[in-house]
Write a protein that holds these residues in place. Structure first.
Motif, PDB file in Angstrom:
ATOM      1  N   LEU A  76      10.054  83.978  16.179  1.00 16.03           N
ATOM      2  CA  LEU A  76       9.349  84.151  17.440  1.00 16.03           C
ATOM      3  C   LEU A  76      10.266  83.648  18.537  1.00 16.03           C
ATOM      4  N   TYR A 119       3.688  87.963  11.549  1.00 16.07           N
ATOM      5  CA  TYR A 119       3.723  86.564  11.103  1.00 16.07           C
ATOM      6  C   TYR A 119       2.419  86.224  10.390  1.00 16.07           C
ATOM      7  N   PRO A 131       9.746  86.377   3.720  1.00  9.36           N
ATOM      8  CA  PRO A 131      10.090  86.356   5.141  1.00  9.36           C
ATOM      9  C   PRO A 131      11.060  87.467   5.529  1.00  9.36           C
ATOM     10  N   SER A 175       2.264  87.960   7.027  1.00 10.79           N
ATOM     11  CA  SER A 175       3.087  87.305   6.020  1.00 10.79           C
ATOM     12  C   SER A 175       2.434  85.992   5.581  1.00 10.79           C
ATOM     13  N   THR A 177       9.206  90.924   5.475  1.00 10.91           N
ATOM     14  CA  THR A 177       8.269  90.985   6.601  1.00 10.91           C
ATOM     15  C   THR A 177       9.013  91.244   7.910  1.00 10.91           C
ATOM     16  N   LYS A 178      10.123  90.529   8.099  1.00 14.80           N
ATOM     17  CA  LYS A 178      10.940  90.719   9.301  1.00 14.80           C
ATOM     18  C   LYS A 178      11.443  92.150   9.380  1.00 14.80           C
ATOM     19  N   SER A 233       5.237  90.789  16.586  1.00 12.75           N
ATOM     20  CA  SER A 233       5.847  89.740  15.767  1.00 12.75           C
ATOM     21  C   SER A 233       4.797  88.760  15.277  1.00 12.75           C
ATOM     22  N   LEU A 291       9.139  82.028   9.330  1.00  9.21           N
ATOM     23  CA  LEU A 291       9.038  83.164  10.240  1.00  9.21           C
ATOM     24  C   LEU A 291       8.836  82.742  11.685  1.00  9.21           C
ATOM     25  N   VAL A 292       8.360  81.515  11.897  1.00  8.50           N
ATOM     26  CA  VAL A 292       8.163  81.084  13.281  1.00  8.50           C
ATOM     27  C   VAL A 292       9.509  81.009  14.006  1.00  8.50           C
TER      28      VAL A 292
END
Lengths: 232, 232, 232, 232
Positions: free
Chosen positions: B58, B86, B129, B89, B132-133, B82, B54-55
């Motif tokens: 960003l 993150y 991921p 998650s 979550t996004k 975000s 997920l980073v």
């Protein structure tokens, strides 16, 4: 998933409080005192990924803009700042990987709280590629430097707390000499003081800050052992 | 690749059914009762990757739109949702990593079915991921919240089934007390009930749902041990 | 880096051929007979990465095009083929991970050739996300199906060769019954025959091929043990 | 985080230099002589990631430009150079993974300096996907070939230094025969000479260089054992 609160709550009156509470302690110890192997494996995976992630930001020069060896050469020279930042992030992550690994070498076992503290540490690890990229893109901005430094500070604070907690909770191997326990603690404090000095240098210029932090990190990676050897 | 059905089929009439079937059981045990080490390694790799993935979302602020420290600061503030997602998650994956790891600590061995059930669990892990996004991008949409919750539900259901199956098939270390077996089961059920309540709150507002689920997860990560310690 | 040819070449005349050649065999065994642990770790890392990689291709719907819950719902429904292909690729990789893990469980040790054969296997593993994506994007094209099938064929052929080589070179644990050795071999052959039938179905329609292969894979993941249990 | 210099500095005069310095040596040994397991895990993670990373650069053909099986076929043929470069990078990383693994098999333990040398090695490993991509995109440019070769040179030089350092510092298992120690060293030198010859061939044409390096790598992966077997 934590699994030991509810039985304590729900059962303690059912089958005799005294017997039960002894059983619960055993139960608790059985669940809580896990070997830290899988945590180590998870950490190594996260570090491996974070270490490799920044290479994705080394973008190739646009083929359309390259017409000679010199063009390519110049385009690569323009990548130098990205590569330096990559190296710097590699050093940071290398230092903290070493730090965590040293701690975990002395752990006899790991309970749930410590596990979660190390997961928080891994969270800070995964932020490193982002804060490094940010600093590389906005190298003259103090805000970017501040974010980068907060990232390093977070890594240090969490790692320090892990060690303190492990000491207080008796999770460390019993034969670990006091001097090592103290040395590990002091080391984090001194390193973080240096980083803070580096961050403060941004009052003059962010480039001074970066240069200072870079030198501190190189020192941690290369120098110490040499001095030690000379002394021994 | 499963490797024990076909010989059972093709051979059982060739060289005497009785002798063969005993041999087959031995054969079957030899193949099926594997130590869960490699499954743990695969799981740690998948979790490490999913935690770090997920980073990548960003995104840096556009350099062209940043002309002052204030611009950069504001751009970073815009990243807050975000970063919160993150963190959320990370908590979710941390909780389920802990859950799976706790289970596997009690496994004496692993057969093919359980392996595949854990692979299904990893499938749900890799979806995290994405869901979550999706929720971060469509935070006001119930559909997004539903998808996120279905993801968590899937994680819980598969993990619960793994434990049930392992219990029924005698794959758990014999000295595991009944209370632990029950506690692990109950814990999943209670956690999933909380998540379901959180999901239902979307009737009022998805933001209430998210806040509730976030608090539940923080509780699972931080609170339980503290309560336990006070009680002990 | 292979390290045992050159001494054999350069030294054999120096200090007495006989003594030396015995030393060389020892030398050779020492270097070549390694435990397969690190190869297992590398494989688990590659599989973990490949398993998670396809989730990157589940793209979020464009926020600009979503104005209601229904829009989001429809956009997610449009993702179904991608998710099915994701699941299919997960099954494929799960099957071959199981296949490799089963083989390696029976390995007593690993020499350089087998190491390289397994590295070739990992090469085929890393191609899987690409061939799956290709098939998802060009689902009606036989060329895409052919590439996908060639990928699976490569996985099977290399895995089969690994087992044959390990058997012939005496790298397998001595107490491994013949039936298991044969069963592992036969299993690959039968599975590959099924995949080939599936690939051939593309003469009718690629969708038939995909459906057939999908069912075969589900069978390998779910069915076999159940049949076995009924029989035992 | 290095943790043994500062106590040596700050404490040596406090509680008796002699007693303290003995304690310090013990302290030092305890901290510095770690088992190389976690370093191996980190390395396997980095290699796994780097091996899989290049598949992300195998871009799918644009769906809009494909109208027939032939179009798709041609589009895939155009991917051949990328796939060849992928294979080449896989070979390179496979060779150096083998090289590092062989060394680490002979390590009795690992100190901080060696850890950092191996982290430097991992840095070179993570650069490989970039330098390979660069060469694939600018296959006719000597600058790209030079960068690629410098990457391989760096890998070789660091790996050689690791072995030299481990030998000099007594970190290698005592029963490791001299011949193996020498063979490992010589092997790196010879391989690197070959790569240098390959790089020099770019005076004629970069394609000659690439072909030569490719053949050298295939030789390292496939050939040696065969020769050895014939000899034994």
């Amino acid at each position: 998933m934590s699994i030991f609160v509810l039985p304590a709550r729900g059962h303690s009156t059912h089958n005799g409080a005294l017997i039960h509470s002894t059983a619960m302690v055993t139960l608790y110890n059985k669940i809580a005192n896990q070997s830290p192997e899988r945590l180590a494996a998870l950490s190594d995976g996260v570090f491996a990924f974070a270490l490799t992630l920044l290479v994705l930001d080394l973008h190739l020069p646009e083929p359309g803009s390259i017409h000679s060896e010199r063009d390519l050469w110049r385009a690569l020279v323009l990548l130098t700042p990205s590569i330096v930042m990559y190296l710097m992030s590699f050093l940071t992550l290398g230092i903290f990987w070493n730090g965590q690994q040293t701690q975990m070498n002395y752990l006899a076992r790991c309970d749930r709280d410590l596990t979660w503290m190390y997961i928080a540490f891994l969270f800070a690890v995964t932020l490193t590629p982002f804060s490094t990229k940010l600093l590389a893109a906005f190298i003259a901005y103090r805000t970017a430097l501040l974010v980068y430094w907060l990232n390093i500070l977070l890594l240090g604070v969490v790692l320090y707390s892990c060690w303190q907690y492990a000491n207080r909770s008796g999770l460390i191997k019993e034969d670990t000499p006091r001097e090592i326990r103290r040395a590990i603690r002091r080391r984090v404090v001194i390193a973080q003081s240096m980083y803070a000095v580096g961050a403060l240098l941004c009052v003059i210029s962010t480039r001074w800050s970066i240069a200072f932090i870079f030198v501190v990190q190189l020192y941690y990676a290369i120098a110490p052992r040499k001095l030690q050897v000379r002394r021994a």
